[in-house]
Design a protein around this motif. Structure first.
Motif, mmCIF file in Angstrom:
data_model
loop_
_atom_site.group_PDB
_atom_site.id
_atom_site.type_symbol
_atom_site.label_atom_id
_atom_site.label_comp_id
_atom_site.label_asym_id
_atom_site.label_seq_id
_atom_site.Cartn_x
_atom_site.Cartn_y
_atom_site.Cartn_z
ATOM 1 N N VAL A 1 42.936 31.578 50.964
ATOM 2 C CA VAL A 1 43.858 32.144 49.968
ATOM 3 C C VAL A 1 43.140 32.273 48.628
ATOM 4 C CG1 VAL A 1 46.044 31.828 48.753
ATOM 5 C CG2 VAL A 1 45.869 31.214 51.160
ATOM 6 N N GLY A 2 42.407 31.231 48.249
ATOM 7 C CA GLY A 2 41.665 31.288 46.996
ATOM 8 C C GLY A 2 40.632 32.398 46.990
ATOM 9 N N ASP A 3 39.955 32.605 48.111
ATOM 10 C CA ASP A 3 39.000 33.701 48.235
ATOM 11 C C ASP A 3 39.663 35.046 47.952
ATOM 12 O OD1 ASP A 3 36.447 32.858 48.610
ATOM 13 O OD2 ASP A 3 36.473 32.960 50.788
ATOM 14 N N SER A 4 40.804 35.274 48.602
ATOM 15 C CA SER A 4 41.506 36.550 48.433
ATOM 16 C C SER A 4 41.935 36.760 46.983
ATOM 17 C CB SER A 4 42.724 36.601 49.360
ATOM 18 O OG SER A 4 42.341 36.541 50.716
ATOM 19 N N VAL A 5 42.457 35.702 46.364
ATOM 20 C CA VAL A 5 42.887 35.808 44.971
ATOM 21 C C VAL A 5 41.692 36.080 44.071
ATOM 22 C CG1 VAL A 5 43.938 34.565 43.048
ATOM 23 C CG2 VAL A 5 44.903 34.338 45.337
ATOM 24 N N TYR A 6 40.578 35.384 44.320
ATOM 25 C CA TYR A 6 39.381 35.553 43.488
ATOM 26 C C TYR A 6 38.873 36.992 43.523
ATOM 27 C CZ TYR A 6 34.379 35.801 42.620
ATOM 28 O OH TYR A 6 33.147 36.204 42.194
ATOM 29 N N PHE A 7 38.714 37.557 44.707
ATOM 30 C CA PHE A 7 38.130 38.890 44.809
ATOM 31 C C PHE A 7 39.037 39.951 44.186
ATOM 32 C CE2 PHE A 7 35.486 36.937 48.184
ATOM 33 C CZ PHE A 7 34.246 37.331 47.689
ATOM 34 N N LEU A 8 40.347 39.809 44.348
ATOM 35 C CA LEU A 8 41.245 40.765 43.708
ATOM 36 C C LEU A 8 41.226 40.604 42.193
ATOM 37 C CD1 LEU A 8 44.287 40.804 46.152
ATOM 38 C CD2 LEU A 8 42.794 42.713 45.586
ATOM 39 N N ALA A 9 41.187 39.368 41.720
ATOM 40 C CA ALA A 9 41.120 39.126 40.273
ATOM 41 C C ALA A 9 39.824 39.671 39.691
ATOM 42 C CB ALA A 9 41.243 37.625 39.989
ATOM 43 N N LEU A 10 38.722 39.509 40.421
ATOM 44 C CA LEU A 10 37.432 40.001 39.951
ATOM 45 C C LEU A 10 37.449 41.526 39.820
ATOM 46 C CD1 LEU A 10 34.474 39.199 39.265
ATOM 47 C CD2 LEU A 10 33.936 39.606 41.688
ATOM 48 N N GLY A 11 37.959 42.204 40.833
ATOM 49 C CA GLY A 11 38.035 43.661 40.774
ATOM 50 C C GLY A 11 38.952 44.154 39.674
ATOM 51 N N TRP A 12 40.091 43.489 39.502
ATOM 52 C CA TRP A 12 41.056 43.882 38.464
ATOM 53 C C TRP A 12 40.469 43.688 37.070
ATOM 54 C CZ3 TRP A 12 45.825 46.037 39.492
ATOM 55 C CH2 TRP A 12 46.680 46.201 38.412
ATOM 56 N N ALA A 13 39.826 42.543 36.873
ATOM 57 C CA ALA A 13 39.227 42.267 35.569
ATOM 58 C C ALA A 13 38.103 43.251 35.267
ATOM 59 C CB ALA A 13 38.701 40.826 35.536
ATOM 60 N N ALA A 14 37.298 43.593 36.275
ATOM 61 C CA ALA A 14 36.224 44.557 36.065
ATOM 62 C C ALA A 14 36.772 45.920 35.678
ATOM 63 C CB ALA A 14 35.377 44.672 37.332
ATOM 64 N N ALA A 15 37.879 46.313 36.292
ATOM 65 C CA ALA A 15 38.488 47.602 35.958
ATOM 66 C C ALA A 15 39.023 47.600 34.532
ATOM 67 C CB ALA A 15 39.610 47.912 36.946
ATOM 68 N N GLN A 16 39.592 46.474 34.082
ATOM 69 C CA GLN A 16 40.148 46.399 32.726
ATOM 70 C C GLN A 16 39.048 46.375 31.663
ATOM 71 O OE1 GLN A 16 42.907 43.157 32.284
ATOM 72 N NE2 GLN A 16 44.611 44.386 33.022
ATOM 73 N N ILE A 17 37.979 45.644 31.952
ATOM 74 C CA ILE A 17 36.924 45.481 30.945
ATOM 75 C C ILE A 17 35.962 46.668 30.933
ATOM 76 C CG2 ILE A 17 34.948 44.072 30.249
ATOM 77 C CD1 ILE A 17 36.446 41.630 31.298
ATOM 78 N N GLY A 18 35.547 47.112 32.114
ATOM 79 C CA GLY A 18 34.516 48.146 32.172
ATOM 80 C C GLY A 18 34.962 49.480 32.703
ATOM 81 N N GLY A 19 36.173 49.557 33.251
ATOM 82 C CA GLY A 19 36.636 50.804 33.827
ATOM 83 C C GLY A 19 36.438 50.830 35.333
ATOM 84 N N PRO A 20 37.088 51.783 36.013
ATOM 85 C CA PRO A 20 37.031 51.842 37.478
ATOM 86 C C PRO A 20 35.619 51.937 38.033
ATOM 87 C CG PRO A 20 38.728 53.317 36.627
ATOM 88 C CD PRO A 20 37.958 52.830 35.437
ATOM 89 N N ALA A 21 34.733 52.629 37.333
ATOM 90 C CA ALA A 21 33.372 52.811 37.856
ATOM 91 C C ALA A 21 32.618 51.494 37.953
ATOM 92 C CB ALA A 21 32.602 53.783 36.972
#
Length: 408
Positions: free
Chosen positions: A2-22
């Motif tokens: 469960v922690g793995d799944s939460v981590y990877f989604l949080a990482l992708g979401w944060a990357a999109a907010q900070i740096g954009g979808p690319a």
């Protein structure tokens, strides 16, 4: 999980907010590269120092890393470099954690209960993958990436507490393993107790120990064919079930929910069969049935691409899941039961390396083939490759006659 799944989604979401979808793909790739490159070395570390120490140490680092990034995001507005550093370090630690945790089951339970433990493990792995995304979505909606990272860090910390309670039993000599394990020992070191690290850990180089482990897999009459067959099968079926299913949905006019329903049916079937193995605890002629079920599951996965409707595809996927769950459970139990304790980490790392290092390389090939010849071709060819892999153990007499250990 469960922690793995939460981590990877949080990482992708944060990357999109900070740096954009690319930048999402860049951050994910940064984490995937060290995980793939170092995975085989992680198996050497697990065998050299013992998997329990490596599991506890790496899980501690994972928890601290994620909680630290959650605090940084909470207190400031950092650049993308924070996420890149997190992904890089997490990938390195994961390369240690995955082989070590894969080497634990055969060390912590009686051999007659091994299928039960691996069946339950497979079941909760699937449950974790299903439960993680909704929890991540709730945390992201309630408090953003920092809340999701905090939730993942707490989950890893809770798992750490549980892992610390795990104890490896007293000495259980490898003479209880199959004759095939003894025949593979030539040139690969002697067996040791389930508590002790590999004898090659005393002064041997990492590269030498890695070659030793690969040689062990190649020479073992049961472990070798099953590991190689499983690796080739993953190469065949992973592109259809990741890239091909998306293109298939677009070609057939299915909604995203329909595609999810097909994948969910397969996951449900696999969960049911792995739970059944855990409850049964015994399966006669396991080696033969591991081969037969892989052949049937491969054919069913290939047939998904030929189905015209969501309902038909889901029905075939359910069948594929039920059979593949049996195949995976039987194969993994046979591999663990026949591997000497000093090589469990390296054998586990070879299997994990296929999933994180080799299989993703074929995703672009699957996408290219789907674009040129249609999604059905990806399913049919992938299923055929996996079916061919299922024939490999047929050339190994020891696999035909391999039996699971039973309670005495």
């Amino acid at each position: 999980m469960v922690g793995d799944s939460v981590y990877f989604l949080a990482l992708g979401w944060a990357a999109a907010q900070i740096g954009g979808p690319a930048q999402v793909g860049v951050v994910m790739a940064v984490g995937a590269i060290p995980r793939a490159l170092l995975m085989l070395g992680g198996g050497v570390v697990a065998d050299r120092f013992g998997p329990r120490k490596v599991v506890i140490g790496s899980d501690t680092v994972r928890s601290v890393l994620i909680l630290a990034v959650a605090a940084v995001l909470w207190l400031s507005a950092p650049g993308l470099w924070v996420l890149v550093a997190l992904a890089l370090l997490f990938g390195v630690v994961d390369a240690l954690f995955m082989p070590a945790v894969g080497a634990l089951p055969a060390r912590i339970t009686a051999r007659g209960e091994l299928m039960r433990l691996l069946g339950f493990k497979a079941f909760v792995d699937r449950f974790g993958r299903l439960a993680g995304p909704p929890l991540a979505g709730f945390a992201l909606g309630a408090g953003g990436p920092e809340a999701a990272f905090a939730a993942a860090g707490v989950l890893f910390a809770l798992s750490l507490v549980l892992l610390i309670t795990v104890r490896i039993p007293g000495v259980r000599p490898d003479s209880a393993r199959s004759d095939g394990a003894r025949s593979a020992r030539a040139g690969s070191g002697d067996a040791r107790s389930d508590e002790a690290p590999s004898p090659s850990g005393r002064g041997g180089s990492v590269l030498r120990e890695l070659r030793d482990g690969l040689r062990y897999v190649r020479r073992h009459p049961v472990v070798g064919p099953l590991v190689v067959s499983g690796c080739i099968s993953q190469v065949g079926i992973s592109p259809p079930l990741t890239v091909g299913i998306v293109v298939l949905g677009e070609e057939r006019g299915w909604s995203p929910a329909g595609v999810g329903f097909v994948l969910g049916a397969m996951a449900f079937g696999a969960g049911v069969s792995t739970l059944g193995l855990a409850v049964a605890g015994r399966f006669p002629r396991a080696g033969l049935w591991a081969t037969v079920t892989l052949l049937v599951a491969s054919a069913a996965i290939g047939a998904i691409g030929l189905m015209p409707t969501v309902a038909a595809a889901a029905a075939v996927a359910l069948t594929a899941g039920l059979v593949s769950g049996l195949c995976g459970g039987l194969s993994s139990t046979l591999i663990q039961a026949n591997t000497e304790s000093g090589y469990l980490g390296r054998v586990s790392s070879v299997m994990a390396f296929t999933a994180v290092g080799v299989t993703p390389l074929f995703f672009p090939v699957g996408g290219w083939a789907a674009g040129n010849w249609g999604a059905a071709s990806v399913f049919v060819v992938g299923g055929a490759v996996s079916m061919a892999a299922s024939l490999l153990p047929l050339f190994a007499r020891e696999v035909w006659h391999a039996e699971l250990p039973h309670k005495r």
